[in-house]
Design a protein around this motif. Structure first.
Motif, mmCIF file in Angstrom:
data_model
loop_
_atom_site.group_PDB
_atom_site.id
_atom_site.type_symbol
_atom_site.label_atom_id
_atom_site.label_comp_id
_atom_site.label_asym_id
_atom_site.label_seq_id
_atom_site.Cartn_x
_atom_site.Cartn_y
_atom_site.Cartn_z
ATOM 1 N N ALA A 45 -53.713 -23.166 25.575
ATOM 2 C CA ALA A 45 -55.030 -23.600 26.051
ATOM 3 C C ALA A 45 -55.390 -24.948 25.444
ATOM 4 C CB ALA A 45 -56.081 -22.564 25.663
ATOM 5 N N GLY A 46 -55.991 -25.807 26.252
ATOM 6 C CA GLY A 46 -56.371 -27.131 25.765
ATOM 7 C C GLY A 46 -55.240 -28.143 25.829
ATOM 8 N N HIS A 47 -54.104 -27.699 26.343
ATOM 9 C CA HIS A 47 -52.920 -28.571 26.415
ATOM 10 C C HIS A 47 -52.182 -28.331 27.740
ATOM 11 C CE1 HIS A 47 -53.008 -28.979 21.853
ATOM 12 N NE2 HIS A 47 -53.588 -27.807 22.004
ATOM 13 N N VAL A 48 -52.915 -28.179 28.825
ATOM 14 C CA VAL A 48 -52.243 -27.741 30.066
ATOM 15 C C VAL A 48 -51.200 -28.760 30.549
ATOM 16 C CG1 VAL A 48 -54.105 -26.217 30.852
ATOM 17 C CG2 VAL A 48 -54.079 -28.628 31.580
ATOM 18 N N ASN A 49 -51.453 -30.042 30.302
ATOM 19 C CA ASN A 49 -50.470 -31.056 30.731
ATOM 20 C C ASN A 49 -49.156 -30.906 29.956
ATOM 21 O OD1 ASN A 49 -51.752 -31.897 28.360
ATOM 22 N ND2 ASN A 49 -52.300 -33.936 29.131
ATOM 23 N N TYR A 50 -49.289 -30.741 28.639
ATOM 24 C CA TYR A 50 -48.094 -30.608 27.792
ATOM 25 C C TYR A 50 -47.335 -29.314 28.120
ATOM 26 C CZ TYR A 50 -45.251 -30.587 23.515
ATOM 27 O OH TYR A 50 -44.211 -30.573 22.623
ATOM 28 N N ALA A 51 -48.068 -28.195 28.191
ATOM 29 C CA ALA A 51 -47.407 -26.913 28.465
ATOM 30 C C ALA A 51 -46.737 -26.932 29.841
ATOM 31 C CB ALA A 51 -48.418 -25.775 28.362
ATOM 32 N N ALA A 52 -47.410 -27.555 30.822
ATOM 33 C CA ALA A 52 -46.805 -27.646 32.158
ATOM 34 C C ALA A 52 -45.535 -28.493 32.114
ATOM 35 C CB ALA A 52 -47.809 -28.236 33.151
ATOM 36 N N SER A 53 -45.549 -29.559 31.318
ATOM 37 C CA SER A 53 -44.349 -30.419 31.237
ATOM 38 C C SER A 53 -43.184 -29.653 30.621
ATOM 39 C CB SER A 53 -44.643 -31.700 30.441
ATOM 40 O OG SER A 53 -44.733 -31.464 29.043
ATOM 41 N N LYS A 54 -43.454 -28.851 29.596
ATOM 42 C CA LYS A 54 -42.369 -28.129 28.925
ATOM 43 C C LYS A 54 -41.932 -26.910 29.743
ATOM 44 C CE LYS A 54 -42.159 -30.962 25.435
ATOM 45 N NZ LYS A 54 -41.021 -31.876 25.230
ATOM 46 N N GLY A 55 -42.881 -26.252 30.424
ATOM 47 C CA GLY A 55 -42.498 -25.198 31.366
ATOM 48 C C GLY A 55 -41.607 -25.777 32.451
ATOM 49 N N GLY A 56 -41.928 -26.992 32.886
ATOM 50 C CA GLY A 56 -41.100 -27.685 33.878
ATOM 51 C C GLY A 56 -39.711 -27.974 33.347
ATOM 52 N N ILE A 57 -39.634 -28.357 32.079
ATOM 53 C CA ILE A 57 -38.325 -28.648 31.472
ATOM 54 C C ILE A 57 -37.440 -27.404 31.499
ATOM 55 C CG2 ILE A 57 -37.179 -29.081 29.226
ATOM 56 C CD1 ILE A 57 -38.092 -31.611 30.675
ATOM 57 N N GLN A 58 -38.034 -26.232 31.299
ATOM 58 C CA GLN A 58 -37.217 -25.020 31.294
ATOM 59 C C GLN A 58 -36.435 -24.880 32.608
ATOM 60 O OE1 GLN A 58 -38.949 -21.114 31.906
ATOM 61 N NE2 GLN A 58 -37.926 -20.381 30.056
ATOM 62 N N MET A 59 -37.117 -24.996 33.740
ATOM 63 C CA MET A 59 -36.421 -24.817 35.027
ATOM 64 C C MET A 59 -35.635 -26.056 35.424
ATOM 65 S SD MET A 59 -36.461 -21.800 35.899
ATOM 66 C CE MET A 59 -35.787 -21.819 37.527
ATOM 67 N N PHE A 60 -36.099 -27.227 35.001
ATOM 68 C CA PHE A 60 -35.316 -28.446 35.237
ATOM 69 C C PHE A 60 -33.957 -28.310 34.558
ATOM 70 C CE2 PHE A 60 -33.893 -32.505 33.399
ATOM 71 C CZ PHE A 60 -33.556 -33.159 34.572
ATOM 72 N N LYS B 61 -51.473 -35.528 25.126
ATOM 73 C CA LYS B 61 -52.822 -36.074 25.349
ATOM 74 C C LYS B 61 -53.695 -34.870 25.647
ATOM 75 C CE LYS B 61 -51.899 -40.807 26.946
ATOM 76 N NZ LYS B 61 -52.809 -41.552 26.068
ATOM 77 N N ASP B 62 -54.244 -34.301 24.578
ATOM 78 C CA ASP B 62 -54.869 -32.981 24.661
ATOM 79 C C ASP B 62 -56.339 -33.053 25.038
ATOM 80 O OD1 ASP B 62 -52.404 -32.250 23.516
ATOM 81 O OD2 ASP B 62 -53.225 -32.418 21.486
ATOM 82 N N SER B 63 -56.760 -32.108 25.862
ATOM 83 C CA SER B 63 -58.198 -31.884 26.070
ATOM 84 C C SER B 63 -58.396 -30.639 26.915
ATOM 85 C CB SER B 63 -58.874 -33.091 26.742
ATOM 86 O OG SER B 63 -58.267 -33.375 27.964
ATOM 87 N N ALA B 64 -59.622 -30.118 26.856
ATOM 88 C CA ALA B 64 -59.965 -28.975 27.705
ATOM 89 C C ALA B 64 -59.864 -29.404 29.167
ATOM 90 C CB ALA B 64 -61.374 -28.500 27.376
ATOM 91 N N ILE B 65 -59.635 -28.443 30.027
ATOM 92 C CA ILE B 65 -59.335 -28.745 31.435
ATOM 93 C C ILE B 65 -60.400 -29.633 32.082
ATOM 94 C CG2 ILE B 65 -60.365 -26.561 32.264
ATOM 95 C CD1 ILE B 65 -57.245 -28.157 33.802
ATOM 96 N N ALA B 66 -61.682 -29.344 31.831
ATOM 97 C CA ALA B 66 -62.745 -30.103 32.515
ATOM 98 C C ALA B 66 -62.794 -31.557 32.049
ATOM 99 C CB ALA B 66 -64.099 -29.433 32.286
#
Ligand code: NAD
Length: 266
Positions: A159-174, A97-102
């Motif tokens: 950029a523009g996908h902070v939710n998705y990137a954070a979820s996948k960064g989370g998967i790495q350490m999970f 669910k992509d969008s710029a941060i603001a």
């Protein structure tokens, strides 16, 4: 010759489309009985189950929202009722669910984290409990195998996908933390990190000539991936051929993580 995953049972979440669909086909072709989880597209999952049965395999389609613990429990109950247990679990469901941060709403943030990160947590937790409940089986050297569907965005910022990137960064350490926790029980946890694979999730990135040209600039190998590329990797990671592979992310990305922007001296 006996098939690589003969007599094993595999559960694939998000199997009604894209990568999950391709992984389910590949695991079934390798001899596994497959449980095809779907969220909303019952027809696609039922059609695939029927095709697999028609080809001589075993398959069951099961509805569940992976972010809901009670639905995860019902899905594992369905696996047990039909096939007795599960040996391979591919936590694949995901969304963008992509969008710029603001502009990103809290709902957009929470929906992506709920499916991509919490969904994999709940799926893997139920898998570990099921592996422990049933104990060793002679079908594999491991007590069980979990494959998390990550992304190149577990390491590439987006950029523009902070939710998705954070979820996948989370998967790495999970994934790594879980792998460390359960490896002594011979449960193998690994990730596949796809690059750009042609599926509905990223249609806008490949369905016009201009978009495809731009996308290919990011892929040294010169082609967009297909779901068979991920299916083949999943079969290997689920099989005893990778028995000593524990806590690893397998990048299947045509070289996207080689930072091709630096190929011409940066
Ligand atoms: P897709 O949209 O075809 O598949 C996603 C699947 O997840 C769908 O079947 C959808 O119904 C399911 N899903 C969504 N929310 C769910 C929920 N709450 N409960 C159960 N299922 C749910 O896209 P895809 O490309 O096949 O994506 C599969 C996985 O691969 C995702 O985790 C995605 O992040 C990852 N991935 C895809 C690419 C790519 O290029 N296509 C690249 C890297 C990672």
């Amino acid at each position: 010759m006996e098939k690589l995953l003969a007599n094993q049972v595999a559960l694939i979440t998000g199997a009604s489309s894209g990568i999950g669909y391709g992984v389910a086909q590949a695991l079934a072709a390798a001899g596994a009985a497959v449980v095809l989880n779907y969220h909303s597209h019952a027809e696609a999952a039922e059609k695939l189950a029927e095709e697999i049965r028609h080809a001589g395999g075993a398959a069951l389609a099961v509805q569940a929202n992976v972010s809901d613990p009670s639905q995860i429990e019902q899905m594992f109950d369905a696996c047990r009722a039909e096939f007795g247990t599960v040996d391979i679990v591919v936590a694949n469901s995901g969304m963008q669910k992509d969008s710029a941060i603001a502009d990103m709403t809290l709902d957009d943030w929470q929906a992506v984290i709920a499916t991509n990160l919490t969904g994999q947590f709940l799926t893997a937790q139920a898998a570990v409990k099921e592996f422990r409940r049933r104990g060793s089986r002679p079908v594999s050297k491991a007590l069980g195998k979990i494959i998390c569907m990550s992304s190149v965005h577990e390491i590439i910022p987006w950029a523009g996908h902070v939710n998705y990137a954070a979820s996948k960064g989370g998967i790495q350490m999970f994934m790594k933390s879980l792998a460390q926790e359960v490896a002594p029980e011979r449960i193998r946890v690994n990730s596949i990190a796809p690059g750009a694979i042609r599926t509905p999730i990223n249609k806008s990135a490949w369905d016009s000539d201009a978009a495809l040209k731009k996308l290919l600039e990011l892929i040294p190998y010169g082609r967009v991936g297909n779901v068979e590329d991920i299916g083949n990797a999943a079969v290997w990671l689920a099989s005893d051929q990778s028995d000593y592979v524990v806590g690893t992310t397998l990048f299947v990305d045509g070289g996207m993580t080689l930072y091709p922007g630096f190929a011409d001296n940066g």
